[in-house]
Design a protein around this motif. Structure first.
Motif, PDB file in Angstrom:
ATOM      1  N   THR A  16     -15.641 -48.435  -6.316  1.00 44.52           N
ATOM      2  CA  THR A  16     -15.208 -47.144  -6.824  1.00 44.52           C
ATOM      3  C   THR A  16     -13.894 -46.756  -6.163  1.00 44.52           C
ATOM      4  N   ARG A  17     -12.961 -46.294  -6.973  1.00 43.35           N
ATOM      5  CA  ARG A  17     -11.686 -45.850  -6.432  1.00 43.35           C
ATOM      6  C   ARG A  17     -11.779 -44.390  -6.040  1.00 43.35           C
ATOM      7  N   GLN A  18     -11.112 -44.052  -4.956  1.00 42.26           N
ATOM      8  CA  GLN A  18     -11.051 -42.677  -4.495  1.00 42.26           C
ATOM      9  C   GLN A  18      -9.716 -42.081  -4.912  1.00 42.26           C
ATOM     10  N   LYS A  19      -9.752 -40.831  -5.377  1.00 49.17           N
ATOM     11  CA  LYS A  19      -8.518 -40.149  -5.745  1.00 49.17           C
ATOM     12  C   LYS A  19      -7.635 -40.046  -4.510  1.00 49.17           C
ATOM     13  N   SER A  20      -6.353 -40.218  -4.687  1.00 46.46           N
ATOM     14  CA  SER A  20      -5.427 -40.112  -3.562  1.00 46.46           C
ATOM     15  C   SER A  20      -4.110 -39.532  -4.054  1.00 46.46           C
ATOM     16  N   PHE A  21      -3.293 -39.180  -3.113  1.00 45.86           N
ATOM     17  CA  PHE A  21      -1.968 -38.651  -3.404  1.00 45.86           C
ATOM     18  C   PHE A  21      -1.022 -39.195  -2.340  1.00 45.86           C
ATOM     19  N   LEU A  22      -1.058 -40.541  -2.178  1.00 48.36           N
ATOM     20  CA  LEU A  22      -0.261 -41.205  -1.155  1.00 48.36           C
ATOM     21  C   LEU A  22       1.083 -41.636  -1.718  1.00 48.36           C
TER      22      LEU A  22
END
Length: 135
Positions: free
Chosen positions: A8-14
């Motif tokens: 599962t991918r986790q939301k990020s803002f990198l």
């Protein structure tokens, strides 16, 4: 639609940037979601990327080899090349860099620096000769 991802991918803002063409081309991107196996990258414009490139994540001080799996508009889905061929890493070994790869890379960079120094010396000598010939 069925989920095809292994994790599962986790939301990020990198913030990220990709390198290709022997690191001559650098393009900034935003990492919108991420997992241990891959990520979704968003670019400011629809761009053409090679199938394999490096993804640098400054906040994590990490650079990963990635393979583009899909492209849609400004988004590119990638898998991490190192993870695809490795057995699942434990948290202790996940942070351990591949020393052989790092050593190989350092050797290549040192060789490039040596070649550039030779070229610089040669060019300086040519400029000095041109100056004396012109005088």
């Amino acid at each position: 639609m069925a989920q095809r991802r292994q994790a599962t991918r986790q939301k990020s803002f990198l913030r990220g940037c990709i390198y290709f063409n022997n690191r001559r081309t650098v393009i900034d991107c935003l990492i919108r979601d991420i997992s241990e196996h891959g990520a979704r990258l968003r670019f400011s414009d629809s761009i053409s990327t090679p199938d394999n490139f490096e993804l640098h994540i400054p906040q994590k001080n990490q650079t990963l080899r990635v393979n583009a799996r899909w492209r849609h508009g400004m988004d590119v889905g990638v898998t991490f090349a190192d993870v695809m061929h490795a057995t699942p890493a434990t948290p202790a070994t996940a942070a351990t860099p591949d020393l052989a790869a790092l050593s190989n890379r350092v050797q290549k960079l040192e060789s490039e620096i040596t070649n550039m120094r030779r070229m610089l010396r040669r060019l300086k000598a040519e400029v000095a000769r041109a100056d004396t010939d012109a005088a």
